[in-house]
Design an enzyme around this catalytic site. Structure first.
Site: not given
Lengths: 243, 243
Positions: B148, B156, B193
């Protein structure tokens, strides 16, 4: 997870038109037209007339290819699909670019030389196809195959299939570490599929002949996450002994 | 993929309160309180007063544990977190259940004996933490860590991190087969991601002492899908030479 049909009436439509019968018709049609598959790269090309095109599409074998010629439709079959039609259903011949037929050990050698794990992948493919599952590549979901209860136009794929083999040590295989396991289960969950593991036990090596396939044993396991809530009683009346 | 901040003002809030400073404060506070971590199973337990609790939560080290005692807060640190505080930041001691301190080679032996791949996982963890990334377990996404940009309450996680090591042959490691690769990329995409691969090159074996960590080389690679559309021009005016 169960079947997720695409829209109303899809299930009724599927029940009225079983995959087993479509594949039977495809088999007869391929035999009567004396069809030949042409080895091409890692797959096999198959020419199809209007009737065959319809049956291949409905049975979900191969993918139609665009060609420059009108009135001529070619299908690109995966090696598993081609070998299933040649070896299991015995309804096509497979030829090389010299129009020389390859069969038996020769074809087997060709299939296994390009992909070391062809025997166990083919065993898994034929295992599911013979049970009338529609089997497609699972690369989109990072698995070996996906399995549909009927045509993908009518239903979402139900199983994400990984093919494992203990005998080859599975050194480069899947699910050897927890992170891979978590990754696969999480992905299957998010696309509403059940993870189906086909463990292929090789009784003898498949180096030279496809006959060894008969001695392979297939063990099926589905893997799902267990949620502690699942096992707990719902709508439980309060125990009268507890004041 | 970029940072996905949680709501308006989160980015401004994060910029005003850098992780590097919070970790510095945590380090000072742990040193001045002479903190001791207690080995417990695969992790380390750390007692914290109100100030430490606030700093551990803000720096995102460990997880608070529920205890029966009032006014007493315990944190469960992962082995990487505990070793980072002991070895890299030198701000806690680690003791066993006899209150005997373990340090240097003795602690290293304990850490590596329970998990063979602790050296490469710790190298990856400390590599990211020293660059002020907040690092948490990635088991939920089937990777080793998630990273993070700031506290998870504000943003997120940006990277799903897999730690690989060529030296150990990576026989049981990840991304050895295409299906695993596809699975990981597909999952990373669906949870927005970027896949970050940390390849740890071991210059010497880490059997007996943590000093070898200094000789490890970390190679960073991000992996993203390439879409053919990305490279194509948008809003192109028709070429005047084409009539």
């Amino acid at each position: 997870m169960g079947s997720r049909w695409k829209g109303k009436g899809a299930e009724v439509k599927a029940l009225a038109d079983p995959i087993s019968e479509i594949v039977s018709q495809l088999q007869s049609s391929l035999i009567s037209s004396n069809s030949k598959g042409l080895l091409s790269g890692t797959g096999v090309l198959l020419k199809a007339d209007a009737e065959l095109t319809d049956l291949l599409n409905r049975a979900c074998f191969g993918r139609p290819r665009v060609t420059s010629e009108k009135n001529e439709q070619w299908f690109q079959l995966s090696t598993e699909e081609a070998f299933y039609l040649q070896h299991s259903l015995k309804c096509i011949k497979i030829v090389d670019h010299n129009d020389t037929e390859l069969n038996g050990d020769k074809l087997w050698k060709h299939m296994t030389s390009s992909r070391e794990n062809f025997p166990i992948l083919f065993k898994a493919f034929s295992h599911l196809r013979s049970k009338n599952w529609v089997v497609r590549s699972g690369s989109q979901y990072g698995v070996d195959f996906v399995a549909y209860r009927h045509h993908p136009a009518l239903v979402h794929s139900e199983y994400a299939v990984l093919v494992l083999s203990a005998q080859d040590g599975n050194a480069h295989g899947r699910l050897k570490v927890w992170s891979d396991f978590h990754c696969t289960l999480r992905l299957c969950g998010s696309v509403a599929k059940t993870l189906l593991i086909l463990d292929i036990e090789e009784q003898q090596s498949c180096a030279t002949s496809p006959s060894c396939l008969d001695n392979y044993v297939v063990e099926e396991r589905t893997i799902t996450r267990w949620s502690p809530e699942q096992g707990r009683e719902k709508n439980v009346k309060s125990d009268p002994r507890v004041k």
